[in-house]
Design a protein around this motif. Sequence first.
Motif, PDB file in Angstrom:
ATOM      1  N   ASN A 106      -0.306  -7.019   1.763  1.00  0.00           N
ATOM      2  CA  ASN A 106      -1.238  -6.254   0.936  1.00  0.00           C
ATOM      3  C   ASN A 106      -2.054  -5.272   1.768  1.00  0.00           C
ATOM      4  OD1 ASN A 106      -2.937  -6.037  -1.752  1.00  0.00           O
ATOM      5  ND2 ASN A 106      -4.404  -6.360  -0.113  1.00  0.00           N
ATOM      6  N   GLU A 107      -2.622  -5.761   2.863  1.00  0.00           N
ATOM      7  CA  GLU A 107      -3.504  -4.924   3.674  1.00  0.00           C
ATOM      8  C   GLU A 107      -2.753  -3.768   4.338  1.00  0.00           C
ATOM      9  OE1 GLU A 107      -6.735  -5.001   3.842  1.00  0.00           O
ATOM     10  OE2 GLU A 107      -6.840  -6.710   2.492  1.00  0.00           O
ATOM     11  N   VAL A 108      -1.589  -4.055   4.880  1.00  0.00           N
ATOM     12  CA  VAL A 108      -0.811  -2.997   5.536  1.00  0.00           C
ATOM     13  C   VAL A 108      -0.334  -1.972   4.504  1.00  0.00           C
ATOM     14  CG1 VAL A 108       1.268  -2.503   6.865  1.00  0.00           C
ATOM     15  CG2 VAL A 108      -0.105  -4.512   7.419  1.00  0.00           C
ATOM     16  N   SER A 109       0.033  -2.431   3.316  1.00  0.00           N
ATOM     17  CA  SER A 109       0.474  -1.512   2.266  1.00  0.00           C
ATOM     18  C   SER A 109      -0.675  -0.620   1.816  1.00  0.00           C
ATOM     19  CB  SER A 109       1.029  -2.300   1.074  1.00  0.00           C
ATOM     20  OG  SER A 109       2.163  -3.053   1.438  1.00  0.00           O
ATOM     21  N   GLU A 110      -1.857  -1.199   1.639  1.00  0.00           N
ATOM     22  CA  GLU A 110      -3.024  -0.392   1.267  1.00  0.00           C
ATOM     23  C   GLU A 110      -3.274   0.708   2.287  1.00  0.00           C
ATOM     24  OE1 GLU A 110      -6.026  -3.318  -1.290  1.00  0.00           O
ATOM     25  OE2 GLU A 110      -6.521  -2.773   0.771  1.00  0.00           O
ATOM     26  N   ALA A 111      -3.336   0.316   3.550  1.00  0.00           N
ATOM     27  CA  ALA A 111      -3.615   1.284   4.605  1.00  0.00           C
ATOM     28  C   ALA A 111      -2.533   2.354   4.682  1.00  0.00           C
ATOM     29  CB  ALA A 111      -3.757   0.566   5.950  1.00  0.00           C
ATOM     30  N   SER A 112      -1.279   1.956   4.517  1.00  0.00           N
ATOM     31  CA  SER A 112      -0.166   2.903   4.620  1.00  0.00           C
ATOM     32  C   SER A 112      -0.213   3.947   3.512  1.00  0.00           C
ATOM     33  CB  SER A 112       1.169   2.154   4.571  1.00  0.00           C
ATOM     34  OG  SER A 112       1.283   1.251   5.652  1.00  0.00           O
ATOM     35  N   VAL A 113      -0.508   3.518   2.286  1.00  0.00           N
ATOM     36  CA  VAL A 113      -0.606   4.463   1.173  1.00  0.00           C
ATOM     37  C   VAL A 113      -1.742   5.456   1.427  1.00  0.00           C
ATOM     38  CG1 VAL A 113      -1.173   4.697  -1.281  1.00  0.00           C
ATOM     39  CG2 VAL A 113       0.422   2.926  -0.535  1.00  0.00           C
ATOM     40  N   LEU A 114      -2.882   4.949   1.846  1.00  0.00           N
ATOM     41  CA  LEU A 114      -4.019   5.832   2.112  1.00  0.00           C
ATOM     42  C   LEU A 114      -3.714   6.807   3.247  1.00  0.00           C
ATOM     43  CD1 LEU A 114      -6.918   3.225   1.822  1.00  0.00           C
ATOM     44  CD2 LEU A 114      -6.458   5.116   0.249  1.00  0.00           C
ATOM     45  N   ILE A 115      -3.069   6.320   4.292  1.00  0.00           N
ATOM     46  CA  ILE A 115      -2.702   7.196   5.418  1.00  0.00           C
ATOM     47  C   ILE A 115      -1.766   8.300   4.951  1.00  0.00           C
ATOM     48  CG2 ILE A 115      -1.385   7.303   7.575  1.00  0.00           C
ATOM     49  CD1 ILE A 115      -2.464   4.494   8.208  1.00  0.00           C
TER      50      ILE A 115
END
Length: 250
Positions: A227-236
């Motif tokens: 969840n956390e890595v996916s959130e950060a990746s989308v925002l990036i």
Amino acid sequence: MNGLRSAIGFLTILPIAPRGSAENFAAARTWFPLVGLLLGAILAGADLLMNGPFPLLLASALLTVALALMTRALHLDGFMDTCDALFGGFERERRLEILRDPHVGAFAVVGVISLLLIKFTAIAALPQVNRTAILMLFPCLSRWGMLLVMELFPYVRSKGLGTMFLGARGKWPLIGGLGITLSAAIMLAGIPGVVLFVMASFIAWAVGSWAARLLGGLTGDIYGAVNEVSEASVLILVAVLSAGSSICQG
């Protein structure tokens, strides 16, 4: 609707989980993306209220903190444990032992600080033209990622927090979650939303595949890390593409 209530009660601070059986939690995973959409709507609403009185950087920092608080830092805790286990252990059994250890190591500290800095700066960099839509969408996409890896990879333990959401594996939770997520992506962002959906799915699969290779399967902590890595990746991705577009227009 007990499945939806279970999902909201587990994934957020809202105390509305039903007194139910394991079936409620097994059905809850279908609704993970919808819970993410709810969290995103709260973030977007707060951002609109802060627009003007609050400087952009301060508003973005408060949104980052708000998301952690609304989820009781549940996924951040899993991310931290995952950092310690996957980077600090060299054998499968040692990694699984670290995942059980309540103590926090150096990789967890460095990992969570880096993650929060990335989220904060990426939220601050979101373009105003579609800022509200992305704030609503990115928690939905990341929770779709959790649902995806739940269906794709085995659970490595016989007991654990994540087991209550698995139940009898089948296609319907995945199909339901897919419908919710794709609908939200298209309605909020159109074709770019579909691109973000594909990217979030790939990131979730990549993290899940890597963890499964090292551990022999996934755990609840790995779900949180996905969840956390996916959130950060989308925002990036949104921030980088927006910056590139601005440069080209300039």
